[in-house]
Design a protein around this motif. Structure first.
Motif, PDB file in Angstrom:
ATOM      1  N   ALA A  94     -25.939  -7.295  18.762  1.00 18.01           N
ATOM      2  CA  ALA A  94     -26.361  -7.423  17.366  1.00 18.01           C
ATOM      3  C   ALA A  94     -25.647  -6.408  16.484  1.00 18.01           C
ATOM      4  O   ALA A  94     -25.234  -6.729  15.362  1.00 18.01           O
ATOM      5  CB  ALA A  94     -27.878  -7.250  17.268  1.00 18.01           C
ATOM      6  N   ARG A  95     -25.519  -5.174  16.989  1.00 20.15           N
ATOM      7  CA  ARG A  95     -24.826  -4.145  16.208  1.00 20.15           C
ATOM      8  C   ARG A  95     -23.367  -4.532  15.970  1.00 20.15           C
ATOM      9  O   ARG A  95     -22.837  -4.378  14.861  1.00 20.15           O
ATOM     10  CB  ARG A  95     -24.908  -2.804  16.941  1.00 20.15           C
ATOM     11  N   LEU A  96     -22.718  -5.041  17.021  1.00 19.27           N
ATOM     12  CA  LEU A  96     -21.317  -5.437  16.878  1.00 19.27           C
ATOM     13  C   LEU A  96     -21.166  -6.588  15.895  1.00 19.27           C
ATOM     14  O   LEU A  96     -20.315  -6.530  14.989  1.00 19.27           O
ATOM     15  CB  LEU A  96     -20.749  -5.845  18.240  1.00 19.27           C
ATOM     16  N   THR A  97     -21.937  -7.635  16.047  1.00 19.30           N
ATOM     17  CA  THR A  97     -21.771  -8.803  15.173  1.00 19.30           C
ATOM     18  C   THR A  97     -22.094  -8.461  13.716  1.00 19.30           C
ATOM     19  O   THR A  97     -21.459  -8.998  12.801  1.00 19.30           O
ATOM     20  CB  THR A  97     -22.645  -9.966  15.656  1.00 19.30           C
ATOM     21  N   ALA A  98     -23.053  -7.563  13.496  1.00 14.29           N
ATOM     22  CA  ALA A  98     -23.355  -7.153  12.121  1.00 14.29           C
ATOM     23  C   ALA A  98     -22.175  -6.411  11.508  1.00 14.29           C
ATOM     24  O   ALA A  98     -21.811  -6.646  10.342  1.00 14.29           O
ATOM     25  CB  ALA A  98     -24.609  -6.275  12.108  1.00 14.29           C
ATOM     26  N   LEU A  99     -21.554  -5.526  12.275  1.00 11.18           N
ATOM     27  CA  LEU A  99     -20.373  -4.802  11.789  1.00 11.18           C
ATOM     28  C   LEU A  99     -19.216  -5.767  11.539  1.00 11.18           C
ATOM     29  O   LEU A  99     -18.483  -5.623  10.552  1.00 11.18           O
ATOM     30  CB  LEU A  99     -19.963  -3.734  12.799  1.00 11.18           C
ATOM     31  N   GLN A 100     -19.046  -6.729  12.426  1.00  8.41           N
ATOM     32  CA  GLN A 100     -17.957  -7.697  12.245  1.00  8.41           C
ATOM     33  C   GLN A 100     -18.167  -8.539  10.996  1.00  8.41           C
ATOM     34  O   GLN A 100     -17.225  -8.794  10.243  1.00  8.41           O
ATOM     35  CB  GLN A 100     -17.849  -8.582  13.489  1.00  8.41           C
ATOM     36  N   ASP A 101     -19.399  -8.975  10.766  1.00 10.52           N
ATOM     37  CA  ASP A 101     -19.688  -9.758   9.565  1.00 10.52           C
ATOM     38  C   ASP A 101     -19.409  -8.938   8.308  1.00 10.52           C
ATOM     39  O   ASP A 101     -18.849  -9.450   7.322  1.00 10.52           O
ATOM     40  CB  ASP A 101     -21.149 -10.213   9.576  1.00 10.52           C
ATOM     41  N   GLU A 102     -19.785  -7.670   8.360  1.00 11.34           N
ATOM     42  CA  GLU A 102     -19.600  -6.799   7.199  1.00 11.34           C
ATOM     43  C   GLU A 102     -18.130  -6.505   6.937  1.00 11.34           C
ATOM     44  O   GLU A 102     -17.690  -6.430   5.786  1.00 11.34           O
ATOM     45  CB  GLU A 102     -20.348  -5.489   7.435  1.00 11.34           C
ATOM     46  N   ALA A 103     -17.347  -6.354   8.017  1.00  6.18           N
ATOM     47  CA  ALA A 103     -15.963  -5.897   7.876  1.00  6.18           C
ATOM     48  C   ALA A 103     -14.944  -7.026   7.811  1.00  6.18           C
ATOM     49  O   ALA A 103     -13.774  -6.779   7.511  1.00  6.18           O
ATOM     50  CB  ALA A 103     -15.611  -4.980   9.046  1.00  6.18           C
ATOM     51  N   SER A 104     -15.355  -8.262   8.073  1.00  8.57           N
ATOM     52  CA  SER A 104     -14.408  -9.367   8.237  1.00  8.57           C
ATOM     53  C   SER A 104     -13.430  -9.501   7.081  1.00  8.57           C
ATOM     54  O   SER A 104     -12.210  -9.397   7.260  1.00  8.57           O
ATOM     55  CB  SER A 104     -15.180 -10.674   8.435  1.00  8.57           C
ATOM     56  N   ALA A 105     -13.936  -9.732   5.883  1.00  6.40           N
ATOM     57  CA  ALA A 105     -13.050  -9.941   4.730  1.00  6.40           C
ATOM     58  C   ALA A 105     -12.247  -8.689   4.423  1.00  6.40           C
ATOM     59  O   ALA A 105     -11.052  -8.757   4.092  1.00  6.40           O
ATOM     60  CB  ALA A 105     -13.877 -10.362   3.523  1.00  6.40           C
ATOM     61  N   LEU A 106     -12.894  -7.523   4.556  1.00  4.15           N
ATOM     62  CA  LEU A 106     -12.232  -6.260   4.241  1.00  4.15           C
ATOM     63  C   LEU A 106     -11.032  -6.023   5.142  1.00  4.15           C
ATOM     64  O   LEU A 106      -9.927  -5.714   4.677  1.00  4.15           O
ATOM     65  CB  LEU A 106     -13.234  -5.113   4.383  1.00  4.15           C
ATOM     66  N   LEU A 107     -11.224  -6.192   6.469  1.00  2.00           N
ATOM     67  CA  LEU A 107     -10.146  -5.892   7.398  1.00  2.00           C
ATOM     68  C   LEU A 107      -9.018  -6.911   7.313  1.00  2.00           C
ATOM     69  O   LEU A 107      -7.845  -6.555   7.445  1.00  2.00           O
ATOM     70  CB  LEU A 107     -10.683  -5.816   8.819  1.00  2.00           C
ATOM     71  N   ARG A 108      -9.344  -8.168   7.102  1.00  2.00           N
ATOM     72  CA  ARG A 108      -8.282  -9.171   6.989  1.00  2.00           C
ATOM     73  C   ARG A 108      -7.396  -8.894   5.786  1.00  2.00           C
ATOM     74  O   ARG A 108      -6.203  -9.188   5.809  1.00  2.00           O
ATOM     75  CB  ARG A 108      -8.890 -10.570   6.917  1.00  2.00           C
ATOM     76  N   ASP A 109      -7.964  -8.311   4.759  1.00  2.00           N
ATOM     77  CA  ASP A 109      -7.192  -7.972   3.569  1.00  2.00           C
ATOM     78  C   ASP A 109      -6.482  -6.634   3.727  1.00  2.00           C
ATOM     79  O   ASP A 109      -5.351  -6.467   3.272  1.00  2.00           O
ATOM     80  CB  ASP A 109      -8.110  -7.931   2.349  1.00  2.00           C
ATOM     81  N   ALA A 110      -7.159  -5.678   4.393  1.00  2.00           N
ATOM     82  CA  ALA A 110      -6.648  -4.306   4.421  1.00  2.00           C
ATOM     83  C   ALA A 110      -5.699  -4.024   5.576  1.00  2.00           C
ATOM     84  O   ALA A 110      -4.994  -3.012   5.553  1.00  2.00           O
ATOM     85  CB  ALA A 110      -7.827  -3.328   4.488  1.00  2.00           C
ATOM     86  N   MET A 111      -5.642  -4.879   6.599  1.00  2.00           N
ATOM     87  CA  MET A 111      -4.862  -4.563   7.799  1.00  2.00           C
ATOM     88  C   MET A 111      -3.690  -5.497   8.047  1.00  2.00           C
ATOM     89  O   MET A 111      -2.952  -5.311   9.016  1.00  2.00           O
ATOM     90  CB  MET A 111      -5.780  -4.572   9.025  1.00  2.00           C
ATOM     91  N   ARG A 112      -3.503  -6.505   7.204  1.00  2.00           N
ATOM     92  CA  ARG A 112      -2.375  -7.409   7.382  1.00  2.00           C
ATOM     93  C   ARG A 112      -1.409  -7.307   6.210  1.00  2.00           C
ATOM     94  O   ARG A 112      -1.856  -7.168   5.083  1.00  2.00           O
ATOM     95  CB  ARG A 112      -2.872  -8.855   7.539  1.00  2.00           C
ATOM     96  N   PRO A 113      -0.112  -7.461   6.536  1.00  2.00           N
ATOM     97  CA  PRO A 113       0.454  -7.631   7.876  1.00  2.00           C
ATOM     98  C   PRO A 113       0.313  -6.360   8.702  1.00  2.00           C
ATOM     99  O   PRO A 113       0.167  -5.269   8.166  1.00  2.00           O
ATOM    100  CB  PRO A 113       1.919  -7.958   7.603  1.00  2.00           C
ATOM    101  N   ALA A 114       0.379  -6.529  10.010  1.00  2.00           N
ATOM    102  CA  ALA A 114       0.303  -5.408  10.942  1.00  2.00           C
ATOM    103  C   ALA A 114       1.610  -5.300  11.716  1.00  2.00           C
ATOM    104  O   ALA A 114       2.270  -6.303  11.986  1.00  2.00           O
ATOM    105  CB  ALA A 114      -0.861  -5.600  11.909  1.00  2.00           C
ATOM    106  N   ALA A 115       1.990  -4.083  12.039  1.00  2.00           N
ATOM    107  CA  ALA A 115       3.109  -3.836  12.951  1.00  2.00           C
ATOM    108  C   ALA A 115       2.507  -3.518  14.308  1.00  2.00           C
ATOM    109  O   ALA A 115       1.756  -2.546  14.443  1.00  2.00           O
ATOM    110  CB  ALA A 115       3.967  -2.684  12.450  1.00  2.00           C
ATOM    111  N   VAL A 116       2.808  -4.342  15.308  1.00  2.00           N
ATOM    112  CA  VAL A 116       2.108  -4.279  16.587  1.00  2.00           C
ATOM    113  C   VAL A 116       3.103  -4.034  17.720  1.00  2.00           C
ATOM    114  O   VAL A 116       4.079  -4.774  17.878  1.00  2.00           O
ATOM    115  CB  VAL A 116       1.327  -5.576  16.844  1.00  2.00           C
ATOM    116  N   CYS A 117       2.825  -3.016  18.503  1.00  2.00           N
ATOM    117  CA  CYS A 117       3.625  -2.677  19.676  1.00  2.00           C
ATOM    118  C   CYS A 117       3.016  -3.372  20.888  1.00  2.00           C
ATOM    119  O   CYS A 117       1.876  -3.070  21.266  1.00  2.00           O
ATOM    120  CB  CYS A 117       3.639  -1.161  19.845  1.00  2.00           C
ATOM    121  N   MET A 118       3.746  -4.307  21.485  1.00  2.00           N
ATOM    122  CA  MET A 118       3.202  -5.065  22.616  1.00  2.00           C
ATOM    123  C   MET A 118       4.330  -5.795  23.331  1.00  2.00           C
ATOM    124  O   MET A 118       5.453  -5.907  22.830  1.00  2.00           O
ATOM    125  CB  MET A 118       2.186  -6.096  22.121  1.00  2.00           C
ATOM    126  N   LEU A 119       4.001  -6.292  24.520  1.00  2.00           N
ATOM    127  CA  LEU A 119       4.848  -7.242  25.227  1.00  2.00           C
ATOM    128  C   LEU A 119       4.091  -8.559  25.240  1.00  2.00           C
ATOM    129  O   LEU A 119       3.135  -8.725  26.007  1.00  2.00           O
ATOM    130  CB  LEU A 119       5.128  -6.776  26.662  1.00  2.00           C
TER     131      LEU A 119
END
Length: 391
Positions: A94-119
């Motif tokens: 419940a704590r996780l899903t509440a945080l995700q609901d609260e942060a969803s729009a904010l993070l999609r706007d604030a973190m993209r595009p992203a530079a990602v180090c991966m294979l």
């Protein structure tokens, strides 16, 4: 300052020399298969020691929401695992899903595009190193930061770091990253030289279940055969594989068009043919299922799958993704099957061992408090669910 390049082919020879074991997941051809035609969407750099010998490398990709979800740090942060409700305390979910609901729009706007180090597709970070000094790692991460600046990225991330990599963990935290356990790579050891050797590692009840699943599949009228890259020369086969894979991904929330999967199969034919091993399942001459795997000197990697409803009703998943892979790996003298993440219950009950992976993310400074809270909650949920499979 390391010189970076937009295509891995520019540094392929030096990159290849970093892995004397020649693991497929580190191979330039593996990375090249994930490249697209977008201009300046990737950066690669190789670090050299004082004698001019390659001793580390880094791969960075621009992610703006159009890649697979498990490559996108925003989507990973906002994903609550389906099995969390079964294996995690309700208040943590419940704590996780509440945080995700609260942060969803904010993070999609604030973190993209992203530079990602991966294979991509390897569930490993985009850093390969034989060097053990911190300064080399800092220089590789400086390449990530420069790519982010050039792309106007709003966040940086290092994906799928093995939990035991304490050095990289410490350096990333020093550079302001927050982290969370996000998944686990599952590896199935291959004992002995036959399927019977594998079967002998289980107790009586599990052996009975495995043999029953094998019998139902054998009696279904579906016949399997192993093939090589010649399968990818057949356009009709490729089209059907692309359709089955697309439908399979859709079941897990990935809406990937069939055309995109067919294009990927064509890139696989171009770059990865020497490693391809295709398990084809047919009934009355019609493809009912397939598994596209890869083999290097030590490991078998089942990577792309798809099956019809009929095949699924007759235990195609268990037989084709596990039992037939184990039998083939045993015959070929391979030591392990790298089975990928998720569906842990099925994998652990068939001999799989989980190796945890962590994601490290750094966003714009004003979003740090939201990111920290979300990463901590996500970490607790993933730790709890993974522990449930190994306790």
């Amino acid at each position: 300052m390391l010189n970076s390049h937009p295509r891995i082919s520019d540094v392929a020879e030096a990159w290849r020399s970093l892995d004397p074991r020649r693991s497929l997941l580190n191979a330039p051809e593996w990375v090249e298969t994930s490249e697209d035609d977008s201009p300046d969407s990737a950066r690669y750099a190789v670090h050299h020691d004082a004698d001019g010998q390659p001793n580390a490398s880094v791969a960075v990709f621009r992610v703006d929401g159009n890649m697979f979800r498990n490559y996108d740090p925003v989507e990973v942060l906002l994903d609550c695992p389906e099995d969390a409700h079964e294996n995690v305390a309700p208040e943590e979910v419940a704590r996780l899903t509440a945080l995700q609901d609260e942060a969803s729009a904010l993070l999609r706007d604030a973190m993209r595009p992203a530079a990602v180090c991966m294979l991509p597709g390897a569930y490993l970070p985009g850093i390969i190193r034989t060097a053990t000094d911190a300064q080399t790692i800092h220089e590789l991460l400086d390449t990530l930061d420069r790519a982010a600046q050039d792309w106007g990225a709003r966040s940086t991330a290092v994906m799928h770091v093995p939990a035991e990599d304490s050095q990289l963990d410490q350096i990333l935290r020093e550079r302001g990253y927050v982290s969370s356990t996000v998944t686990a790579q599952c590896v199935i050891p291959v004992p002995g030289k036959s399927f019977e050797d594998y079967l002998a590692t289980f107790g009586r009840k599990r052996r009975y279940k495995i043999l029953r699943e094998r019998r139902v599949f054998a009696e279904s009228g579906i016949k399997t055969r192993w093939a090589g890259p010649e399968v990818l020369e057949d356009e009709a086969m490729v089209a059907e594989m692309g359709r089955l894979q697309s439908e399979q991904l859709r079941q897990y929330g990935h809406d990937i068009p069939t055309e995109r999967m067919v294009a990927l199969l064509r890139r696989i034919k171009e770059h990865l043919s020497p490693w391809c091993r295709v398990l084809v399942a047919e009934r009355d001459g019609v493809m009912e299922a397939f598994v596209l795997s890869y083999a290097d000197a030590e490991s078998l990697y089942p990577k792309m799958v798809g099956w019809s409803d009929y095949a699924q009703r007759n235990f195609a998943y268990f037989n084709m993704v596990y039992y037939e892979q184990v039998a083939y790996a045993s015959e070929q003298g391979l030591s392990q099957i790298v089975a990928g993440p998720e569906t842990y219950d099925a994998k652990v009950h068939r001999g799989g061992v989980l190796h945890q992976r962590r994601m490290y993310v750094r966003a714009m400074e004003q979003e740090t408090s939201v990111l920290v809270s979300l990463a901590e909650a996500l970490d607790r949920v993933h730790q709890a669910r993974l522990n449930a499979y190994v306790s």
